[in-house]
Design an enzyme around this catalytic site. Structure first.
Site, PDB file in Angstrom:
ATOM      1  N   SER A  93       4.156   2.533 -14.969  1.00 16.95           N
ATOM      2  CA  SER A  93       3.619   1.285 -14.418  1.00 16.95           C
ATOM      3  C   SER A  93       2.117   1.274 -14.628  1.00 16.95           C
ATOM      4  O   SER A  93       1.413   2.170 -14.145  1.00 16.95           O
ATOM      5  CB  SER A  93       3.914   1.199 -12.923  1.00 16.95           C
ATOM      6  N   HIS A 144       5.821  -0.823 -17.949  1.00 12.68           N
ATOM      7  CA  HIS A 144       6.188  -1.592 -16.760  1.00 12.68           C
ATOM      8  C   HIS A 144       4.956  -2.333 -16.251  1.00 12.68           C
ATOM      9  O   HIS A 144       3.921  -1.727 -15.948  1.00 12.68           O
ATOM     10  CB  HIS A 144       6.738  -0.633 -15.705  1.00 12.68           C
ATOM     11  N   ASP A 153       3.443  -4.783 -13.443  1.00 14.11           N
ATOM     12  CA  ASP A 153       3.646  -5.263 -12.075  1.00 14.11           C
ATOM     13  C   ASP A 153       2.787  -6.487 -11.801  1.00 14.11           C
ATOM     14  O   ASP A 153       1.565  -6.405 -11.758  1.00 14.11           O
ATOM     15  CB  ASP A 153       3.285  -4.147 -11.079  1.00 14.11           C
ATOM     16  N   MET A 202       1.776  -9.366  -9.209  1.00 17.54           N
ATOM     17  CA  MET A 202       1.771  -9.626  -7.758  1.00 17.54           C
ATOM     18  C   MET A 202       0.881 -10.823  -7.444  1.00 17.54           C
ATOM     19  O   MET A 202      -0.171 -10.993  -8.054  1.00 17.54           O
ATOM     20  CB  MET A 202       1.249  -8.396  -7.015  1.00 17.54           C
ATOM     21  N   HIS A 254       7.695  -7.137 -14.212  1.00 17.10           N
ATOM     22  CA  HIS A 254       8.284  -7.156 -12.874  1.00 17.10           C
ATOM     23  C   HIS A 254       7.513  -8.172 -12.031  1.00 17.10           C
ATOM     24  O   HIS A 254       6.393  -7.898 -11.591  1.00 17.10           O
ATOM     25  CB  HIS A 254       8.182  -5.730 -12.297  1.00 17.10           C
ATOM     26  N   MET A 279       6.609  -9.939  -8.866  1.00 17.78           N
ATOM     27  CA  MET A 279       6.674  -9.899  -7.394  1.00 17.78           C
ATOM     28  C   MET A 279       5.899 -11.111  -6.900  1.00 17.78           C
ATOM     29  O   MET A 279       4.811 -11.002  -6.328  1.00 17.78           O
ATOM     30  CB  MET A 279       6.058  -8.583  -6.882  1.00 17.78           C
ATOM     31  N   MET A 288      14.318  -1.241  -5.810  1.00 16.33           N
ATOM     32  CA  MET A 288      13.031  -0.814  -5.252  1.00 16.33           C
ATOM     33  C   MET A 288      13.260   0.350  -4.296  1.00 16.33           C
ATOM     34  O   MET A 288      14.057   0.243  -3.361  1.00 16.33           O
ATOM     35  CB  MET A 288      12.359  -1.968  -4.486  1.00 16.33           C
ATOM     36  N   ASP A 306      12.290   1.913  -9.033  1.00 16.81           N
ATOM     37  CA  ASP A 306      10.866   1.602  -9.009  1.00 16.81           C
ATOM     38  C   ASP A 306      10.250   2.011  -7.670  1.00 16.81           C
ATOM     39  O   ASP A 306      10.534   1.388  -6.644  1.00 16.81           O
ATOM     40  CB  ASP A 306      10.668   0.104  -9.267  1.00 16.81           C
TER      41      ASP A 306
HETATM   42  C1  DX5 Z   1       5.102  -1.490  -6.604  1.00 20.12           C
HETATM   43  C2  DX5 Z   1       5.443  -1.548  -8.050  1.00 20.12           C
HETATM   44  C3  DX5 Z   1       5.719  -0.244  -8.680  1.00 20.12           C
HETATM   45  C4  DX5 Z   1       4.642   0.784  -8.502  1.00 20.12           C
HETATM   46  C5  DX5 Z   1       5.195   2.152  -8.711  1.00 20.12           C
HETATM   47  O1  DX5 Z   1       5.210  -2.707  -5.994  1.00 20.12           O
HETATM   48  O2  DX5 Z   1       6.549  -2.394  -8.315  1.00 20.12           O
HETATM   49  O3  DX5 Z   1       6.045  -0.423 -10.059  1.00 20.12           O
HETATM   50  O4  DX5 Z   1       3.577   0.594  -9.358  1.00 20.12           O
HETATM   51  O5  DX5 Z   1       4.189   3.050  -8.475  1.00 20.12           O
HETATM   52  P1  DX5 Z   1       4.445   4.575  -8.169  1.00 20.12           P
HETATM   53  O6  DX5 Z   1       5.200   5.130  -9.340  1.00 20.12           O
HETATM   54  O7  DX5 Z   1       3.090   5.105  -8.002  1.00 20.12           O
HETATM   55  O8  DX5 Z   1       5.273   4.634  -6.901  1.00 20.12           O
HETATM   56 ZN    ZN Z   2       7.289  -2.477 -10.460  1.00 15.91          ZN
END
Ligand code: DX5
Ligand code: ZN
Length: 221
Positions: free
Chosen positions: A10, A35, A37, A39, A68, A70, A139, A175
């Protein structure tokens, strides 16, 4: 269906001041997917990456972009993230009023479709969608931030999901909180794509970190 285990760092844990170089570095270090993320500060408290950033990163690697989302109101942004170069786009079941419609929208943009579910969300939401999706993101933390601790009840969820999926061609991604220490049991429970933010980027040794996660993951097969 036995699938090759894929490691998806990620980039949330990367240095945002040099994201292009970071993507090149994880590519060279042997990652399988990237990956991303996304947000919005509404569905989750944090704000991260928009479609223009994804577009800017696209020339830096040929690896799969696993986006991904969110975010709330995802339908308004799916086309932009598709055009930016995403190979997979996943939306959250909890954030989509018309989840099936959002999946159709992703597919109509010629991108593979995924559904992500939070730790408290039942697998039931996936029941009537299984023939329409390419990826499930389980998750194993509450989304919003990297560096959180893996929620152990997720392992049973993975086992139940594997039984639900059966022989369908659907990837199962985990994840949150994945490390070289727990990757084996996670794979054993049924995951075949491992997101790893902190565990990939820690100490700057991306190649060693990815190799350690992969070795642990493959031992769990
Ligand atoms: C959190 C993300 C994850 C996160 C994982 O909301 O969706 O992808 O970055 O990070 P680690 O591997 O550090 O838990
Ligand atoms: Zn993620």
């Amino acid at each position: 269906m036995t699938k090759e285990i894929l490691i998806a760092p990620s980039i949330l844990s990367a240095d945002f001041a040099k994201l292009g170089e970071e993507v090149q570095a994880i590519d060279k270090a042997g990652c399988d997917w990237v990956h991303i993320d996304v947000m919005d500060g509404h569905f989750v408290p944090n704000i991260t990456i928009g479609p223009d950033v994804v577009k800017a990163l696209r020339p830096h690697t040929k690896k799969i972009f696993d986006t991904h989302l969110m975010i709330e109101n995802c339908d308004a942004y799916i086309e932009a993230f598709a055009k930016a170069g995403s190979d997979y786009i996943s939306v959250h079941a909890e954030a989509c009023t018309h989840l099936e419609g959002s999946i159709q929208l992703i597919r109509s943009n010629n991108v593979k479709a995924g559904v992500a579910i939070n730790p408290h969300t039942s697998l039931n939401v996936l029941e009537y969608l299984l023939d329409k999706i390419d990826l499930v993101i389980i998750m194993s933390i509450n989304p919003g931030f990297g560096g959180q601790k893996f929620i152990p009840q997720t392992l049973q969820k993975l086992r139940n999901l594997s039984a639900m999926i059966g022989e369908r061609d659907i990837r199962v991604e985990i994840d949150g909180g994945v490390t070289a220490l727990n990757a084996g049991e996670i794979v054993k429970a049924g995951a075949n794509v491992l997101v790893a933010g902190t565990a990939t980027f820690k100490g700057g040794k991306y190649k060693e970190n990815i190799a350690a996660i992969r070795a642990s993951a493959n031992a769990g097969k």
